[in-house]
Design a protein around this motif. Structure first.
Motif, PDB file in Angstrom:
ATOM      1  N   PRO A 138       0.802  -1.231   0.000  1.00  0.00           N
ATOM      2  CA  PRO A 138       0.000   0.000   0.000  1.00  0.00           C
ATOM      3  C   PRO A 138       0.832   1.277   0.000  1.00  0.00           C
ATOM      4  CG  PRO A 138      -0.953  -1.584   1.505  1.00  0.00           C
ATOM      5  CD  PRO A 138       0.355  -2.165   1.056  1.00  0.00           C
ATOM      6  N   ALA A 139       2.038   1.212   0.544  1.00  0.00           N
ATOM      7  CA  ALA A 139       2.893   2.397   0.532  1.00  0.00           C
ATOM      8  C   ALA A 139       3.220   2.826  -0.889  1.00  0.00           C
ATOM      9  CB  ALA A 139       4.184   2.125   1.303  1.00  0.00           C
ATOM     10  N   LEU A 140       3.187   1.866  -1.828  1.00  0.00           N
ATOM     11  CA  LEU A 140       3.473   2.146  -3.230  1.00  0.00           C
ATOM     12  C   LEU A 140       2.206   2.296  -4.063  1.00  0.00           C
ATOM     13  CD1 LEU A 140       6.269  -0.559  -3.732  1.00  0.00           C
ATOM     14  CD2 LEU A 140       6.572   1.869  -3.174  1.00  0.00           C
ATOM     15  N   THR A 141       1.062   2.124  -3.412  1.00  0.00           N
ATOM     16  CA  THR A 141      -0.188   2.080  -4.170  1.00  0.00           C
ATOM     17  C   THR A 141      -1.190   3.073  -3.581  1.00  0.00           C
ATOM     18  OG1 THR A 141       0.318  -0.262  -4.506  1.00  0.00           O
ATOM     19  CG2 THR A 141      -1.835   0.483  -5.222  1.00  0.00           C
ATOM     20  N   ALA A 142      -2.074   2.628  -2.696  1.00  0.00           N
ATOM     21  CA  ALA A 142      -3.048   3.553  -2.109  1.00  0.00           C
ATOM     22  C   ALA A 142      -2.362   4.688  -1.369  1.00  0.00           C
ATOM     23  CB  ALA A 142      -3.991   2.797  -1.174  1.00  0.00           C
ATOM     24  N   GLY A 143      -1.210   4.407  -0.768  1.00  0.00           N
ATOM     25  CA  GLY A 143      -0.470   5.461  -0.086  1.00  0.00           C
ATOM     26  C   GLY A 143       0.035   6.525  -1.032  1.00  0.00           C
ATOM     27  N   LEU A 144       0.359   6.118  -2.256  1.00  0.00           N
ATOM     28  CA  LEU A 144       0.793   7.064  -3.287  1.00  0.00           C
ATOM     29  C   LEU A 144      -0.395   7.845  -3.837  1.00  0.00           C
ATOM     30  CD1 LEU A 144       3.474   7.800  -4.756  1.00  0.00           C
ATOM     31  CD2 LEU A 144       2.787   6.196  -6.558  1.00  0.00           C
ATOM     32  N   THR A 163      -6.025  -5.687   0.231  1.00  0.00           N
ATOM     33  CA  THR A 163      -4.790  -5.093   0.747  1.00  0.00           C
ATOM     34  C   THR A 163      -4.895  -3.575   0.857  1.00  0.00           C
ATOM     35  OG1 THR A 163      -3.442  -6.883  -0.160  1.00  0.00           O
ATOM     36  CG2 THR A 163      -2.304  -4.816   0.333  1.00  0.00           C
ATOM     37  N   GLN A 164      -5.360  -2.936  -0.212  1.00  0.00           N
ATOM     38  CA  GLN A 164      -5.479  -1.471  -0.196  1.00  0.00           C
ATOM     39  C   GLN A 164      -6.642  -1.029   0.689  1.00  0.00           C
ATOM     40  OE1 GLN A 164      -2.800  -0.333  -1.688  1.00  0.00           O
ATOM     41  NE2 GLN A 164      -2.430  -2.379  -2.535  1.00  0.00           N
ATOM     42  N   THR A 165      -7.677  -1.849   0.754  1.00  0.00           N
ATOM     43  CA  THR A 165      -8.845  -1.529   1.586  1.00  0.00           C
ATOM     44  C   THR A 165      -8.443  -1.380   3.043  1.00  0.00           C
ATOM     45  OG1 THR A 165      -9.923  -3.172   0.150  1.00  0.00           O
ATOM     46  CG2 THR A 165     -11.291  -2.091   1.811  1.00  0.00           C
ATOM     47  N   ARG A 166      -7.628  -2.303   3.501  1.00  0.00           N
ATOM     48  CA  ARG A 166      -7.194  -2.272   4.906  1.00  0.00           C
ATOM     49  C   ARG A 166      -6.321  -1.046   5.182  1.00  0.00           C
ATOM     50  NH1 ARG A 166      -7.532  -7.640   3.616  1.00  0.00           N
ATOM     51  NH2 ARG A 166      -5.367  -7.866   2.910  1.00  0.00           N
ATOM     52  N   ASP A 169      -7.638 -12.675   4.922  1.00  0.00           N
ATOM     53  CA  ASP A 169      -6.393 -11.925   5.124  1.00  0.00           C
ATOM     54  C   ASP A 169      -6.550 -10.804   6.157  1.00  0.00           C
ATOM     55  OD1 ASP A 169      -5.207 -13.524   3.245  1.00  0.00           O
ATOM     56  OD2 ASP A 169      -5.297 -12.062   1.619  1.00  0.00           O
ATOM     57  N   ASP A 170      -7.785 -10.470   6.485  1.00  0.00           N
ATOM     58  CA  ASP A 170      -8.044  -9.400   7.453  1.00  0.00           C
ATOM     59  C   ASP A 170      -8.178 -10.027   8.841  1.00  0.00           C
ATOM     60  OD1 ASP A 170      -8.800  -7.150   8.823  1.00  0.00           O
ATOM     61  OD2 ASP A 170     -10.479  -6.638   7.519  1.00  0.00           O
ATOM     62  N   GLU A 171      -7.039 -10.319   9.432  1.00  0.00           N
ATOM     63  CA  GLU A 171      -7.028 -11.093  10.676  1.00  0.00           C
ATOM     64  C   GLU A 171      -7.700 -10.383  11.839  1.00  0.00           C
ATOM     65  OE1 GLU A 171      -2.994 -12.093  11.388  1.00  0.00           O
ATOM     66  OE2 GLU A 171      -2.833 -13.421   9.645  1.00  0.00           O
ATOM     67  N   THR A 172      -7.714  -9.065  11.824  1.00  0.00           N
ATOM     68  CA  THR A 172      -8.312  -8.313  12.930  1.00  0.00           C
ATOM     69  C   THR A 172      -9.743  -7.875  12.631  1.00  0.00           C
ATOM     70  OG1 THR A 172      -7.400  -6.221  12.100  1.00  0.00           O
ATOM     71  CG2 THR A 172      -6.050  -7.463  13.656  1.00  0.00           C
ATOM     72  N   GLY A 173     -10.274  -8.251  11.470  1.00  0.00           N
ATOM     73  CA  GLY A 173     -11.638  -7.848  11.126  1.00  0.00           C
ATOM     74  C   GLY A 173     -11.794  -6.346  10.996  1.00  0.00           C
ATOM     75  N   THR A 174     -10.773  -5.710  10.423  1.00  0.00           N
ATOM     76  CA  THR A 174     -10.750  -4.246  10.331  1.00  0.00           C
ATOM     77  C   THR A 174     -11.824  -3.705   9.404  1.00  0.00           C
ATOM     78  OG1 THR A 174      -8.357  -4.292  10.676  1.00  0.00           O
ATOM     79  CG2 THR A 174      -9.266  -2.272   9.746  1.00  0.00           C
ATOM     80  N   VAL A 175     -12.094  -4.426   8.314  1.00  0.00           N
ATOM     81  CA  VAL A 175     -12.948  -3.923   7.239  1.00  0.00           C
ATOM     82  C   VAL A 175     -14.072  -4.900   6.966  1.00  0.00           C
ATOM     83  CG1 VAL A 175     -12.983  -3.135   4.834  1.00  0.00           C
ATOM     84  CG2 VAL A 175     -10.938  -2.776   6.209  1.00  0.00           C
ATOM     85  N   GLU A 176     -15.189  -4.365   6.500  1.00  0.00           N
ATOM     86  CA  GLU A 176     -16.280  -5.212   6.021  1.00  0.00           C
ATOM     87  C   GLU A 176     -16.129  -5.389   4.520  1.00  0.00           C
ATOM     88  OE1 GLU A 176     -21.168  -5.305   5.604  1.00  0.00           O
ATOM     89  OE2 GLU A 176     -20.180  -3.611   6.610  1.00  0.00           O
ATOM     90  N   TYR A 177     -16.280  -6.633   4.054  1.00  0.00           N
ATOM     91  CA  TYR A 177     -16.186  -6.941   2.629  1.00  0.00           C
ATOM     92  C   TYR A 177     -17.485  -7.594   2.183  1.00  0.00           C
ATOM     93  CZ  TYR A 177     -11.288  -6.573   3.955  1.00  0.00           C
ATOM     94  OH  TYR A 177     -10.095  -6.140   4.481  1.00  0.00           O
ATOM     95  N   ARG A 178     -17.898  -7.281   0.953  1.00  0.00           N
ATOM     96  CA  ARG A 178     -19.128  -7.862   0.419  1.00  0.00           C
ATOM     97  C   ARG A 178     -18.943  -8.253  -1.041  1.00  0.00           C
ATOM     98  NH1 ARG A 178     -23.881  -3.654   2.246  1.00  0.00           N
ATOM     99  NH2 ARG A 178     -23.200  -3.375   4.423  1.00  0.00           N
TER     100      ARG A 178
END
Length: 240
Positions: A31-37, A61-64, A89-98
């Protein structure tokens, strides 16, 4: 079988065969090279009080990454297998996916009924869609924006195909991660650089800012340097 159905079948096959974990897919870069950019390009345009939808989230990956910067982030993808990876891949359940097809106007209207106006992060989705679905997706995205939302859309530039072809091995075979994409019948679609701004304007949106950035991949050139594709980005919203 329609082009849309073939496209879904291809993506379900790709994500069904994909190994879990970040960085395994061609476009699943840090993400540092993608959504972060991308973030500095759209952050000043997005109303932070609105939900953010990562449309075409893949394995998330970028969602998180974005979830750490906005109060509510939702990742949607039309491939159930992709959503399965994102959740795993979202081990902490940070985001909702649908699982949601952005070309389905009824589903997108229902999402707006639930969320209200929302911001949209759209990375590398339109060039991979069936051409007839692109206008549907942009029209439905415009509906999800409502009056207050804004969209950030980034797609490979016309010259990206030449860059991809430059990494073929001497025997004409693509590198492993690119080969995995081709093996499922997924090929980078050719879109004119003007296509996305035109689609946005045709759906009542005003382009607020646009530019060019390298789009990082997880593949490397023969000399070991990271493969980056030229890309065009645009931020747009309702005409005020």
């Amino acid at each position: 079988m329609s082009a849309s159905s073939r496209n879904l079948q291809a993506w379900e096959g790709f994500w069904g065969d994909a190994v879990g974990g970040e960085g395994e897919a061609l476009w699943d870069s840090d993400p540092a090279l993608t959504a972060g950019l991308h973030l500095p390009c759209f952050d000043g345009h997005f109303d932070a009080e609105l939900p953010l939808v990562d449309l075409g989230c893949g394995n998330g990956t970028q969602t998180r990454f974005l979830a750490g910067r906005y109060a509510r982030v939702l990742g949607i993808d039309f491939a159930a297998a992709a959503v399965g990876h994102a959740r795993a891949d979202d081990e902490t359940g940070t985001v909702e996916y649908r699982r949601l097809d952005a070309a389905d106007d009824a589903a997108m209207r229902a999402l707006h009924d639930e969320l209200g106006d929302a911001n949209i992060y759209l990375r590398g989705v339109l060039h991979q869609c069936a051409p007839e679905d692109r206008a549907l997706i942009v029209a439905n995205a415009a509906g999800l924006l409502g009056e207050r939302g804004r969209i950030f859309a980034v797609e490979p530039a016309e010259t990206a195909k030449e860059v991809l072809m430059s990494v073929l091995h001497t025997d004409g075979a693509p590198p492993a991660k690119l080969a995995a994409v081709f093996a499922h019948g997924i090929a980078p679609g050719e879109m004119a650089d003007s296509a996305v701004p035109e689609l946005l304007r045709e759906n009542g949106l005003r382009v607020a800012e646009e530019g060019q950035l390298p789009l990082a991949t997880t593949e490397c050139r023969p000399d070991g340097t990271r493969l980056e594709l030229p890309s065009n980005w645009v931020v747009a919203g309702p005409v005020e």
